[in-house]
Enzyme design. Sequence first.
Site, PDB file in Angstrom:
ATOM      1  N   ARG A 159      13.267  -3.123  11.622  1.00  0.00           N
ATOM      2  CA  ARG A 159      12.291  -2.649  12.601  1.00  0.00           C
ATOM      3  C   ARG A 159      12.094  -3.717  13.667  1.00  0.00           C
ATOM      4  O   ARG A 159      12.196  -4.911  13.382  1.00  0.00           O
ATOM      5  CB  ARG A 159      10.941  -2.384  11.925  1.00  0.00           C
ATOM      6  N   ARG A 162      -9.960   1.865   9.966  1.00  0.00           N
ATOM      7  CA  ARG A 162      -9.451   0.547  10.359  1.00  0.00           C
ATOM      8  C   ARG A 162     -10.579  -0.418  10.726  1.00  0.00           C
ATOM      9  O   ARG A 162     -10.351  -1.609  10.845  1.00  0.00           O
ATOM     10  CB  ARG A 162      -8.509   0.675  11.562  1.00  0.00           C
ATOM     11  N   ARG A 174      13.176  -8.866   3.284  1.00  0.00           N
ATOM     12  CA  ARG A 174      13.444  -7.443   3.490  1.00  0.00           C
ATOM     13  C   ARG A 174      14.371  -7.243   4.692  1.00  0.00           C
ATOM     14  O   ARG A 174      15.303  -6.439   4.641  1.00  0.00           O
ATOM     15  CB  ARG A 174      12.128  -6.685   3.685  1.00  0.00           C
ATOM     16  N   ARG A 217       0.308  -9.032  13.554  1.00  0.00           N
ATOM     17  CA  ARG A 217      -0.250  -7.892  12.825  1.00  0.00           C
ATOM     18  C   ARG A 217      -1.241  -8.370  11.762  1.00  0.00           C
ATOM     19  O   ARG A 217      -2.266  -7.723  11.534  1.00  0.00           O
ATOM     20  CB  ARG A 217       0.874  -7.061  12.191  1.00  0.00           C
ATOM     21  N   LYS A 223       0.826  -1.213   0.000  1.00  0.00           N
ATOM     22  CA  LYS A 223       0.000   0.000   0.000  1.00  0.00           C
ATOM     23  C   LYS A 223       0.858   1.260   0.000  1.00  0.00           C
ATOM     24  O   LYS A 223       0.580   2.204  -0.737  1.00  0.00           O
ATOM     25  CB  LYS A 223      -0.940   0.018   1.215  1.00  0.00           C
TER      26      LYS A 223
END
Length: 193
Positions: free
Chosen positions: A139, A88, A127, A150, A13
Amino acid sequence: MKLILLGPPGAGKGTQAQRLVEKFGIVQLSTGDMLRAAVKAGTEIGLKAKAVMDAGQLVSDEIVVGIVADRIEAPDCAKGFILDGFPRTVPQAEALTRMLAEKGLKLDAVIELKVDEDALVSRMENRVRETIAAGGQARADDNPEAFRKRLVEYREKTAPLSGYYASTGELKVLDGMQPIDTVTAEIEKILGA
């Protein structure tokens, strides 16, 4: 052009939003950024949000919708915007629809990037490896366990937006597993560009 991009974390996105921003001169609006800006500016709704956050509570849908309502009045939103991180939940989507209608506005499209979740986990792991190999730092939540949490949260809270926006006729679904340029071309086709 007023858009929402839907899809789980890692679906692309953010990449697609940046391309749309560059091509159409519209603004990507992050609710987190808008919330911080409203608090910093000391707007009426920002002060309400600050009081809630200072009390350690979550900001209500009413406050978030108010912040979005204020923000889309800004001159840089005249050509349009992409909502990032909002709505959301279905109640947020319903509140957004009402707020836009009160302003005489409506969404041009809600574009959902459908993706294979196992492939997303592999993408995230790659990644992380690439980031570390390049000397960067991953991260804290870029690990398979956190990422899967998530995804579960997305499925439970945000995925129902597909049904809501399908019922309004605004939803367009794309295969987000295609090459990035192919996804961009399909989004532009949906937008009539």
